[in-house]
Design an enzyme around this catalytic site. Sequence first.
Site, mmCIF file in Angstrom:
data_model
loop_
_atom_site.group_PDB
_atom_site.id
_atom_site.type_symbol
_atom_site.label_atom_id
_atom_site.label_comp_id
_atom_site.label_asym_id
_atom_site.label_seq_id
_atom_site.Cartn_x
_atom_site.Cartn_y
_atom_site.Cartn_z
ATOM 1 N N ASP A 80 44.344 43.606 35.810
ATOM 2 C CA ASP A 80 44.125 42.164 35.837
ATOM 3 C C ASP A 80 42.647 41.860 35.635
ATOM 4 O OD1 ASP A 80 46.786 41.801 36.388
ATOM 5 O OD2 ASP A 80 46.498 41.511 38.546
ATOM 6 N N MET A 81 42.372 40.696 35.103
ATOM 7 C CA MET A 81 40.989 40.289 34.849
ATOM 8 C C MET A 81 40.131 40.392 36.112
ATOM 9 S SD MET A 81 39.776 36.638 33.295
ATOM 10 C CE MET A 81 38.079 36.268 32.886
#
Length: 570
Positions: A418-419
């Site tokens: 995930d970012m």
Amino acid sequence: MHSSTSSHASEFLHTPENCFTRFNQSIESYALPERFTFPFYYEPHPLCELASEQLQAHLETQTDWHHDFGLKSEEGRGKMFGVLIVRSPQGEIGYFSAFSGKIADQNLLPHFVPPVFDMLNSESFFHQDTADMMAVNAKYKALKSDETYLALCEQMAQNKAQAGQENEAQRQKVIEGRKIRKQQREQGKLELDETEFEQLSIELGKASVADKNQQKHLKLAWEKRLAELQSKIDVYTEQLDQLKEQRATISHQLQHKLFAQYAFLNAEGKTEDLNHIFAPLTNPVPPAGSGECAAPKMLQYAYLHGYTPLAMAEFWWGRSPKSEVRKHKKYYASCQSKCVPILGHMMKGLEVDPNPLLENPAEGKELDILFQDEHIVVVHKPSGFLSVPGKTIKDSAYTRVQEMHPDVEGPFVIHRLDMATSGILVFALTRRANKSLQKQFITREVEKRYVALIEGNLEQDEGYIRLPLRGDLYDRPRQIVCYEHGKPAETKWEVIERRDGKTKVYLHPKTGRTHQLRVHCSHEEGLNMPIVGDVLYGHKADRLHLHAEKLCLSHPITNEWMTFQFDAEF
């Protein structure tokens, strides 16, 4: 509240004088918001927090209605509430309150703004059209359970089974006859003279024709019988199809008419209904419940009565739904599938906080190269760095590796983070390396270890979480727990240390579902403690305290077992 008298009473209860709430303390020390809240990613303004606390106190003490929010039982369910800070036409600062959907089987309650359209009003077309659809549905159900129709269907099923058995028996008889006649011919060739053999061949040919004719006549007889039965059944199925079509037509017309009633203003004074708002989208049919969320209710009421919206916030009150992650009193962003299109229209004309999701948080940050050769690259991705290019932000770990290796077959994406998650990523530079690494991830030969800091003190030292996950169809990218349609997801956890009311843990994902670790930590059937900084399933902090610390795999070419580790920065 459905009679004419109660309707007039409701109109009185929902005048601006009754819906506009003044603060019960001085707000002179509070600075007013410079811009309106970007509702899909925000920190609540201090005035919104003050209004929320005042509304929560009202929820705890009011006696006008009762709803089981599950705070004292396991049967109830919470609700999303919203506050909208507004300036009145006279210049006074206060707030409006709203709830999503219905509460206590009502959508009109004192203190809260009314819905954009009141479906529960007895004078609404919705009741009559719904009654018409239910009447057609009742006819459909009655016809489908008609005794004669059911008897015909049962007879058809029995006859088809019998026809199949008899036709198959005749087919086997033909096959057996053919086999016997073949043996007779072969024996005749050996024992009979030419004339006798010719006579035998004629007789065997006639027997073959007789068998085939018998098979043909049996098949035709059954086809005729089944066709007669089918014609009787068709009388019913045609009526059923007509009722289904009538029901679908009424439903479609009701849906379209209903969506037209949900007409939303914006700050420019322009009105659009749900049909027009969703028309340009890939799926032009508004999801169920569109327009019933707290945010559009409050904005609509403010515009209708000349109040200026200044800031907003939405919080969850009560027990979390079993599938979702919702924490009591925690603030949440507005939903994606329903509110993004609606609020996108309603906020036109307002000066809104910039969308932080359009900013590139990776700007100025560098990837740490942990290992590279002509086959693979292993990097450390900082928090806020995309793994692969997004819809609006193209900068990512993938594009950085691509820039560093412009002349290779790849790079190929093997896995993602995930970012907001920091940690180790591996990319393949060649097709051969990609194939090997993909196989290792699919067969779960790769070992992964994450470190997370979660809110609260975990009493146990280790354990497993097994909660199946799927995407939230109405609020992507959020994931929900779903035992019916979710994919299996398993996580092993171990406590590292406990400090300052928080627990640092190792997380070992046995599967690689989207947001698996975040949901498994936050969900009430998991650890019930969100990861610090999780804006989707907990609340915002300086960063998401989740880090892919360790990755072990076999080199795709040499088969050497390799271990990579990059310690967490929290």
